[in-house]
Write a protein that holds these residues in place. Structure first.
Motif, PDB file in Angstrom:
ATOM      1  N   LEU A  70       0.841  -1.198   0.000  1.00  0.00           N
ATOM      2  CA  LEU A  70       0.000   0.000   0.000  1.00  0.00           C
ATOM      3  C   LEU A  70       0.871   1.240   0.000  1.00  0.00           C
ATOM      4  O   LEU A  70       1.863   1.321   0.733  1.00  0.00           O
ATOM      5  CB  LEU A  70      -0.914   0.001   1.228  1.00  0.00           C
ATOM      6  N   ALA A  71       0.488   2.223  -0.827  1.00  0.00           N
ATOM      7  CA  ALA A  71       1.264   3.464  -0.935  1.00  0.00           C
ATOM      8  C   ALA A  71       0.369   4.670  -0.699  1.00  0.00           C
ATOM      9  O   ALA A  71      -0.787   4.705  -1.139  1.00  0.00           O
ATOM     10  CB  ALA A  71       1.925   3.571  -2.307  1.00  0.00           C
ATOM     11  N   SER A  72       0.932   5.638  -0.018  1.00  0.00           N
ATOM     12  CA  SER A  72       0.247   6.915   0.149  1.00  0.00           C
ATOM     13  C   SER A  72       0.424   7.743  -1.128  1.00  0.00           C
ATOM     14  O   SER A  72       1.090   7.319  -2.083  1.00  0.00           O
ATOM     15  CB  SER A  72       0.828   7.663   1.344  1.00  0.00           C
ATOM     16  N   GLU A  73      -0.138   8.935  -1.145  1.00  0.00           N
ATOM     17  CA  GLU A  73       0.021   9.826  -2.303  1.00  0.00           C
ATOM     18  C   GLU A  73       1.498  10.090  -2.567  1.00  0.00           C
ATOM     19  O   GLU A  73       1.938  10.151  -3.722  1.00  0.00           O
ATOM     20  CB  GLU A  73      -0.717  11.139  -2.040  1.00  0.00           C
ATOM     21  N   LYS A  74       2.262  10.232  -1.496  1.00  0.00           N
ATOM     22  CA  LYS A  74       3.693  10.508  -1.617  1.00  0.00           C
ATOM     23  C   LYS A  74       4.449   9.372  -2.281  1.00  0.00           C
ATOM     24  O   LYS A  74       5.396   9.602  -3.040  1.00  0.00           O
ATOM     25  CB  LYS A  74       4.269  10.783  -0.224  1.00  0.00           C
ATOM     26  N   GLY A  75       4.045   8.132  -2.029  1.00  0.00           N
ATOM     27  CA  GLY A  75       4.780   6.989  -2.563  1.00  0.00           C
ATOM     28  C   GLY A  75       4.174   6.355  -3.794  1.00  0.00           C
ATOM     29  O   GLY A  75       4.709   5.373  -4.311  1.00  0.00           O
ATOM     30  N   ALA A  76       3.077   6.908  -4.287  1.00  0.00           N
ATOM     31  CA  ALA A  76       2.356   6.267  -5.398  1.00  0.00           C
ATOM     32  C   ALA A  76       3.175   6.223  -6.684  1.00  0.00           C
ATOM     33  O   ALA A  76       3.174   5.206  -7.392  1.00  0.00           O
ATOM     34  CB  ALA A  76       1.036   6.991  -5.636  1.00  0.00           C
ATOM     35  N   ALA A  77       3.882   7.300  -7.004  1.00  0.00           N
ATOM     36  CA  ALA A  77       4.651   7.342  -8.254  1.00  0.00           C
ATOM     37  C   ALA A  77       5.758   6.298  -8.253  1.00  0.00           C
ATOM     38  O   ALA A  77       6.004   5.628  -9.267  1.00  0.00           O
ATOM     39  CB  ALA A  77       5.230   8.744  -8.465  1.00  0.00           C
ATOM     40  N   VAL A  78       6.430   6.146  -7.119  1.00  0.00           N
ATOM     41  CA  VAL A  78       7.495   5.138  -7.013  1.00  0.00           C
ATOM     42  C   VAL A  78       6.909   3.749  -7.142  1.00  0.00           C
ATOM     43  O   VAL A  78       7.466   2.881  -7.842  1.00  0.00           O
ATOM     44  CB  VAL A  78       8.253   5.295  -5.680  1.00  0.00           C
ATOM     45  N   LEU A  79       5.775   3.500  -6.494  1.00  0.00           N
ATOM     46  CA  LEU A  79       5.129   2.194  -6.580  1.00  0.00           C
ATOM     47  C   LEU A  79       4.757   1.861  -8.021  1.00  0.00           C
ATOM     48  O   LEU A  79       4.985   0.746  -8.499  1.00  0.00           O
ATOM     49  CB  LEU A  79       3.888   2.171  -5.692  1.00  0.00           C
ATOM     50  N   GLU A  80       4.206   2.834  -8.729  1.00  0.00           N
ATOM     51  CA  GLU A  80       3.811   2.612 -10.127  1.00  0.00           C
ATOM     52  C   GLU A  80       5.023   2.334 -11.006  1.00  0.00           C
ATOM     53  O   GLU A  80       4.999   1.454 -11.866  1.00  0.00           O
ATOM     54  CB  GLU A  80       3.043   3.822 -10.642  1.00  0.00           C
ATOM     55  N   SER A  81       6.111   3.067 -10.778  1.00  0.00           N
ATOM     56  CA  SER A  81       7.340   2.841 -11.536  1.00  0.00           C
ATOM     57  C   SER A  81       7.904   1.450 -11.260  1.00  0.00           C
ATOM     58  O   SER A  81       8.365   0.753 -12.172  1.00  0.00           O
ATOM     59  CB  SER A  81       8.379   3.909 -11.172  1.00  0.00           C
ATOM     60  N   ASN A  82       7.846   1.031  -9.998  1.00  0.00           N
ATOM     61  CA  ASN A  82       8.352  -0.290  -9.642  1.00  0.00           C
ATOM     62  C   ASN A  82       7.556  -1.395 -10.332  1.00  0.00           C
ATOM     63  O   ASN A  82       8.121  -2.399 -10.775  1.00  0.00           O
ATOM     64  CB  ASN A  82       8.281  -0.488  -8.125  1.00  0.00           C
ATOM     65  N   VAL A  83       6.252  -1.217 -10.425  1.00  0.00           N
ATOM     66  CA  VAL A  83       5.413  -2.234 -11.062  1.00  0.00           C
ATOM     67  C   VAL A  83       5.782  -2.387 -12.539  1.00  0.00           C
ATOM     68  O   VAL A  83       5.787  -3.504 -13.077  1.00  0.00           O
ATOM     69  CB  VAL A  83       3.923  -1.884 -10.890  1.00  0.00           C
ATOM     70  N   ARG A  84       6.112  -1.303 -13.197  1.00  0.00           N
ATOM     71  CA  ARG A  84       6.535  -1.398 -14.601  1.00  0.00           C
ATOM     72  C   ARG A  84       7.788  -2.266 -14.728  1.00  0.00           C
ATOM     73  O   ARG A  84       7.887  -3.106 -15.633  1.00  0.00           O
ATOM     74  CB  ARG A  84       6.793  -0.003 -15.178  1.00  0.00           C
ATOM     75  N   VAL A  85       8.750  -2.061 -13.825  1.00  0.00           N
ATOM     76  CA  VAL A  85       9.973  -2.874 -13.847  1.00  0.00           C
ATOM     77  C   VAL A  85       9.641  -4.339 -13.562  1.00  0.00           C
ATOM     78  O   VAL A  85      10.153  -5.249 -14.230  1.00  0.00           O
ATOM     79  CB  VAL A  85      10.988  -2.348 -12.809  1.00  0.00           C
ATOM     80  N   GLN A  86       8.777  -4.574 -12.590  1.00  0.00           N
ATOM     81  CA  GLN A  86       8.416  -5.944 -12.224  1.00  0.00           C
ATOM     82  C   GLN A  86       7.751  -6.672 -13.383  1.00  0.00           C
ATOM     83  O   GLN A  86       8.050  -7.843 -13.655  1.00  0.00           O
ATOM     84  CB  GLN A  86       7.487  -5.903 -11.000  1.00  0.00           C
ATOM     85  N   ARG A  87       6.879  -5.987 -14.096  1.00  0.00           N
ATOM     86  CA  ARG A  87       6.209  -6.611 -15.243  1.00  0.00           C
ATOM     87  C   ARG A  87       7.191  -6.908 -16.363  1.00  0.00           C
ATOM     88  O   ARG A  87       7.089  -7.938 -17.043  1.00  0.00           O
ATOM     89  CB  ARG A  87       5.086  -5.698 -15.741  1.00  0.00           C
ATOM     90  N   GLN A  88       8.156  -6.012 -16.566  1.00  0.00           N
ATOM     91  CA  GLN A  88       9.169  -6.245 -17.592  1.00  0.00           C
ATOM     92  C   GLN A  88       9.987  -7.506 -17.309  1.00  0.00           C
ATOM     93  O   GLN A  88      10.451  -8.180 -18.225  1.00  0.00           O
ATOM     94  CB  GLN A  88      10.097  -5.033 -17.693  1.00  0.00           C
ATOM     95  N   GLU A  89      10.151  -7.814 -16.016  1.00  0.00           N
ATOM     96  CA  GLU A  89      10.920  -8.997 -15.629  1.00  0.00           C
ATOM     97  C   GLU A  89      10.063 -10.254 -15.552  1.00  0.00           C
ATOM     98  O   GLU A  89      10.557 -11.325 -15.210  1.00  0.00           O
ATOM     99  CB  GLU A  89      11.603  -8.754 -14.278  1.00  0.00           C
ATOM    100  N   GLY A  90       8.775 -10.138 -15.856  1.00  0.00           N
ATOM    101  CA  GLY A  90       7.901 -11.306 -15.888  1.00  0.00           C
ATOM    102  C   GLY A  90       7.100 -11.553 -14.633  1.00  0.00           C
ATOM    103  O   GLY A  90       6.431 -12.590 -14.513  1.00  0.00           O
ATOM    104  N   ALA A  91       7.145 -10.635 -13.681  1.00  0.00           N
ATOM    105  CA  ALA A  91       6.360 -10.797 -12.458  1.00  0.00           C
ATOM    106  C   ALA A  91       4.898 -10.470 -12.723  1.00  0.00           C
ATOM    107  O   ALA A  91       4.584  -9.553 -13.491  1.00  0.00           O
ATOM    108  CB  ALA A  91       6.912  -9.890 -11.357  1.00  0.00           C
ATOM    109  N   LYS A  92       4.006 -11.199 -12.070  1.00  0.00           N
ATOM    110  CA  LYS A  92       2.575 -10.965 -12.226  1.00  0.00           C
ATOM    111  C   LYS A  92       2.108 -10.033 -11.113  1.00  0.00           C
ATOM    112  O   LYS A  92       1.858 -10.464  -9.981  1.00  0.00           O
ATOM    113  CB  LYS A  92       1.819 -12.288 -12.204  1.00  0.00           C
ATOM    114  N   VAL A  93       2.011  -8.770 -11.446  1.00  0.00           N
ATOM    115  CA  VAL A  93       1.676  -7.734 -10.472  1.00  0.00           C
ATOM    116  C   VAL A  93       0.641  -6.814 -11.093  1.00  0.00           C
ATOM    117  O   VAL A  93       0.735  -6.465 -12.276  1.00  0.00           O
ATOM    118  CB  VAL A  93       2.933  -6.916 -10.082  1.00  0.00           C
TER     119      VAL A  93
END
Length: 452
Positions: A162-185
């Motif tokens: 869970l991310a607050s407004e402050k951490g939402a952009a980082v969380l979204e960026s991380n998910v892009r990296v995770q999907r590129q590596e084949g993670a189901k997120v």
């Protein structure tokens, strides 16, 4: 060549305390499983080439090709992959040195237990994906003919960050990296979060990430520093209930001593040179104590509850069928507890863990703590990421340590990586070059946003 021996011990008089601790989401019940897993590993290794210390009546061998310091999940993983990948079979003699045969203070059994893919560094994601596959199909690796299947109670319920407004952009960026590596997120809005997990209060949550599990010579450094290469020629093993040390000549030493790996490295001369030089660069791994609390809440979240990590840093997961839950929270640097013992601070739960969890899950207002324990992290003070591979100057010492809380979930992949480096001289399955020791001297941190 500079000859140096390591003084290692099995028992209380070596470094004083246990190995490090870990926690993590898709859950594994490691308590009571380590001896069973050890037996399984030993039974699939060929020709008695594995040597394990069990009691004071058994002396270690005088010679071993590889000595692994630390018999937790990381050390055992290295041993397994060395024997599985060796050619020809039975060619390598492996000795695993572990001082706590009960594993009562080992991080492997004191962890919360979890597997997650939601990292921001590609190598960490790859390590977890490999390990998830290994653990999901563990009987393909460790099954023994005529023995019942190994059951590690693997529950693929995933992680919910869970991310607050402050951490939402980082969380979204991380998910892009995770999907590129084949993670189901997948990303979830507060409304989607409320619909899927009605027991959550989404107040203050801007975005959520839900990940689910499916399938003597000289050399020069780049700066021109002249250095002396070293080699460990023997390891001195202290047997339980004895004052004697048994020297074991060896070709390679694997430092998988968890929270105490920094002290083991010092015994080999790591960090003993002038400050600011490669020779003077220490292994920055030290013990950090972490608390785990178990509570009961009859009206708490149900069986499909993922491993939840709140924006506050508090976390929890469901444990079994009896409405029990495990959780905790990492302290700030100012709150770091004294690692000299494994005593539990119960006020830490009342002050730091319970309030944010009760705010996030209203049912937890009525929870009752049933028990608690503490364990150790092998905490990498430099960048909180693992140290994998050879030391640049102690040429036959390899590291598998410093994972700062996510070693348990990545151990199958790390063990294979270290074995590949020992047997082939390079990483083959996953390139873990960013995790080499050299980064400490060069000041090149591995920036991971998802350290818990």
């Amino acid at each position: 060549m500079l000859r140096r021996s390591l003084q290692l011990a099995l028992g209380r008089d070596v470094l004083g305390r246990g190995l490090g601790t870990h926690r993590g989401g898709s859950t594994l019940d490691w308590n009571g499983k380590m001896s069973e897993i050890k037996k399984k590993i030993q039974s699939v290794l060929p020709g008695g080439a594995w040597t394990q210390l069990h009691d004071t009546s058994y002396l270690p061998p005088e010679h071993s090709d590889v000595v692994i310091v630390g018999g937790g999940v990381m050390g055992l993983s290295v041993a397994y992959w060395l024997k599985r990948l060796e050619r020809p079979r039975g060619a390598i003699r492996v000795l695993v040195v572990e001082r706590d045969h009960t594993y009562s203070q080992a991080s492997t059994v004191l962890s919360v237990g979890g597997i997650r893919q939601q990292f921001s560094v590609p190598e960490n994601i790859q390590l977890s994906l490999f390990s998830i596959d290994f653990l999901r199909n563990i009987n393909e690796y460790l099954a023994v003919v005529d023995d019942p299947p190994l059951d590690i109670q693997f529950n693929p319920l995933g992680y919910l960050l869970l991310a607050s407004e402050k951490g939402a952009a980082v969380l979204e960026s991380n998910v892009r990296v995770q999907r590129q590596e084949g993670a189901k997120v997948c990303l979830m809005s507060p409304e989607q979060l409320r619909n899927k997990f009605p027991w959550i209060n989404p107040e203050g949550v801007a975005l959520a990430s839900y990940g689910f599990v499916s399938s003597s010579s000289h050399a020069e450094t780049p700066s021109g520093e002249e250095v002396t290469l070293k080699r460990v020629h023997e390891v001195h093993v202290k047997i339980d209930h004895s004052l004697e040390y048994q020297p074991v000549e060896c070709a390679i030493v694997i430092n998988a001593a968890g929270a105490w790996s920094g002290q083991i490295a010092e015994l080999a001369g790591v960090g003993k040179g002038p400050p600011g030089t490669l020779q003077g660069t220490k292994l920055p791994v030290e013990p950090r104590k972490r608390y785990v609390y178990l509570w009961n809440c009859p009206q708490g979240p149900g069986l499909e509850t993922p491993f939840v990590i709140d924006a506050s840093g508090a976390y929890f997961r469901r444990e079994g069928l009896g409405n029990n839950y495990l959780g905790g929270c990492s302290p700030t640097e100012e709150e770091e507890p004294d690692p000299e013992n494994l005593e539990v601070d119960h006020e830490f739960f009342q002050d730091k863990v319970w309030p944010p969890l009760a705010q996030r899950v209203p049912a937890f207002e009525s929870l009752k703590v049933r028990s608690a324990w503490a364990g150790y992290y092998d905490y990498n003070t430099f960048d909180q990421n693992g140290v994998v591979g050879p030391h640049p100057l102690v040429v036959n010492m390899y590291f598998a340590t410093g994972f700062s809380g996510h070693g348990l979930q990545q151990a199958p992949a790390v063990g294979r990586a270290v074995a590949e480096m020992v047997l082939h001289g390079n990483f083959q399955t996953i390139n873990l070059s960013p995790f080499l020791f050299n980064r400490f001297h060069l000041g090149e941190k591995v920036h991971e946003h998802n350290i818990i």
